[in-house]
Design a protein around this motif. Structure first.
Motif, mmCIF file in Angstrom:
data_model
loop_
_atom_site.group_PDB
_atom_site.id
_atom_site.type_symbol
_atom_site.label_atom_id
_atom_site.label_comp_id
_atom_site.label_asym_id
_atom_site.label_seq_id
_atom_site.Cartn_x
_atom_site.Cartn_y
_atom_site.Cartn_z
ATOM 1 N N LEU A 5 0.827 -1.205 0.000
ATOM 2 C CA LEU A 5 0.000 0.000 0.000
ATOM 3 C C LEU A 5 0.858 1.251 0.000
ATOM 4 O O LEU A 5 0.584 2.215 -0.711
ATOM 5 N N GLN A 6 1.893 1.252 0.815
ATOM 6 C CA GLN A 6 2.742 2.443 0.910
ATOM 7 C C GLN A 6 3.470 2.723 -0.390
ATOM 8 O O GLN A 6 3.755 3.878 -0.723
ATOM 9 N N ALA A 7 3.754 1.689 -1.157
ATOM 10 C CA ALA A 7 4.466 1.871 -2.433
ATOM 11 C C ALA A 7 3.552 2.368 -3.536
ATOM 12 O O ALA A 7 4.024 2.843 -4.572
ATOM 13 N N HIS A 8 2.229 2.268 -3.314
ATOM 14 C CA HIS A 8 1.290 2.677 -4.353
ATOM 15 C C HIS A 8 1.225 4.198 -4.427
ATOM 16 O O HIS A 8 1.005 4.861 -3.407
ATOM 17 N N GLU A 23 -6.190 0.537 7.090
ATOM 18 C CA GLU A 23 -4.854 0.950 6.659
ATOM 19 C C GLU A 23 -4.979 2.046 5.616
ATOM 20 O O GLU A 23 -5.952 2.090 4.852
ATOM 21 N N ALA A 24 -4.017 2.962 5.593
ATOM 22 C CA ALA A 24 -3.983 4.060 4.627
ATOM 23 C C ALA A 24 -2.541 4.326 4.256
ATOM 24 O O ALA A 24 -1.655 4.306 5.122
#
Length: 356
Positions: A5-8, A23-24
């Motif tokens: 998610l963080q890499a998106h 999660e965000a």
């Protein structure tokens, strides 16, 4: 999952089966102007607020489906609204978990499904009545001009041709107005889109698109759609003609007509039916100059045009006919190509009759 998610690069939320954000990523923190701790453990509906209707709750009510919503107006925090495309897909269907991507777009960058209000309908009815009254004397004027041209005087013949040409032009404009203002339901049946595509391309290539290069990228396995053959032909002719009229050199114009099946694509028209699948896509693209930036927001409104001699009815009629077929039309421009995408519903075959 968290690292992914963080890499998106697009604002992305992980939502559990109860509709709570668990999660965000950093892009979501920047979009909502909130830290991760202020986003998680909160109901998604309290963070992502649609300006109209209950679109988010409808999306979340279908846990096993991938759903898209385009050009949605959101309230993300106090005194701040934005337009965004939203994609929602299942990652754990059994538990109802979904991942949501929110991609901000310029207002008008994608055209939402628009519903004309009562004022628009009243104006349309008045315009239809006016068009009918104007066409009646036009036929008489044209007949008189033809009689005038039968004389031997060369000037009279030239004047006759001029009058007839202008009458035909005005009649064509009025026909376009009547098509736009016509309020009766469009007859829809199960149709194959390819004969309509072939017919519209043939008409265009023999006339206003003569000299342009056509590129076809077809999916031969597409199902039949619920639509209207004549309306689809008119839609495609208008889109091709729009590209040709905007081009400065027709010999350098390329027109791509492509078809595809978009799994999971659905649309909420706000008519109480919820999300309706619109998986069949027809795209008409061209490498011309595109739509001027100041016209993008009103692109499908009647009488809006960037052409010197334009009438501003072609794309308005496209929008109306596509909506009459239960679909939606979208516009975007990237990498030097202007694209109009038609999303249409699949025809549902009637159940087979039992012989028992």
């Amino acid at each position: 999952m968290s690292d992914l998610l963080q890499a998106h690069p697009v604002a992305t939320l992980l939502i559990d089966g109860q509709g709570t954000i668990v999660e965000a990523n950093q892009a979501a923190e920047a979009l909502f102007n909130r830290a991760r701790a202020a986003l998680i453990d909160r109901p998604a509906g309290s963070v992502i607020i649609w300006r109209e209707g209950e679109g988010l709750s409808r999306m979340l009510a279908e846990p096993g489906k991938s759903v898209w919503a385009y050009s949605v107006e959101l309230s993300i925090h106090a005194d701040s609204n934005l337009f965004a495309d939203i994609a929602l897909g299942p990652i754990n269907p059994a538990g109802g978990w979904r991942v949501m991507a929110i991609h901000p777009v310029p207002k008008g960058g994608r055209m939402p499904f628009r519903r004309p209000g009562s004022a628009a309908r009243s104006a349309g009815a008045a315009a239809a009545m006016l068009a009918h009254e104007i066409k009646n004397p036009l036929s008489g004027i044209r007949g008189a001009a033809q009689l005038l041209g039968k004389g031997s005087d060369a000037n009279a013949s030239a004047l006759s041709r001029l009058i007839c040409g202008e009458v035909d032009r005005i009649a064509g404009l009025i026909d376009s107005m009547q098509g736009f203002t016509r309020d009766q339901a469009l007859s829809r049946t199960s149709i194959n889109i390819y004969p309509a595509i072939g017919q519209s391309r043939g008409i265009a290539a023999q006339g206003f698109a003569n000299g342009a290069r056509f590129i076809e990228e077809f999916d031969p396995s597409l199902p039949r759609v619920l639509g209207n053959h004549d309306a689809l032909v008119q839609i495609l002719i208008n889109l091709i003609k729009n590209a040709c009229e905007a081009a400065s050199d027709i010999s350098k114009l390329q027109i791509r007509i492509a078809t595809a099946y978009r799994h999971g694509l659905s649309w909420d028209a706000g008519d109480g039916r919820g999300h309706q699948p619109l998986p069949v896509e027809i795209m008409v693209a061209d490498n011309g100059p595109g739509v001027p930036d100041h016209l993008v927001d009103a692109l499908f409104d009647p009488f809006v045009t960037g052409k010197k001699d334009g009438q501003g009815l072609g794309l308005a009629l496209v929008d109306k006919l596509v909506r009459d077929m239960g679909g939606v039309v979208q516009h975007d421009r990237t990498a030097g190509w202007t694209r109009f995408r038609l999303h249409l519903p699949v025809a549902v075959d009637p159940p087979a009759e039992s012989n028992e």
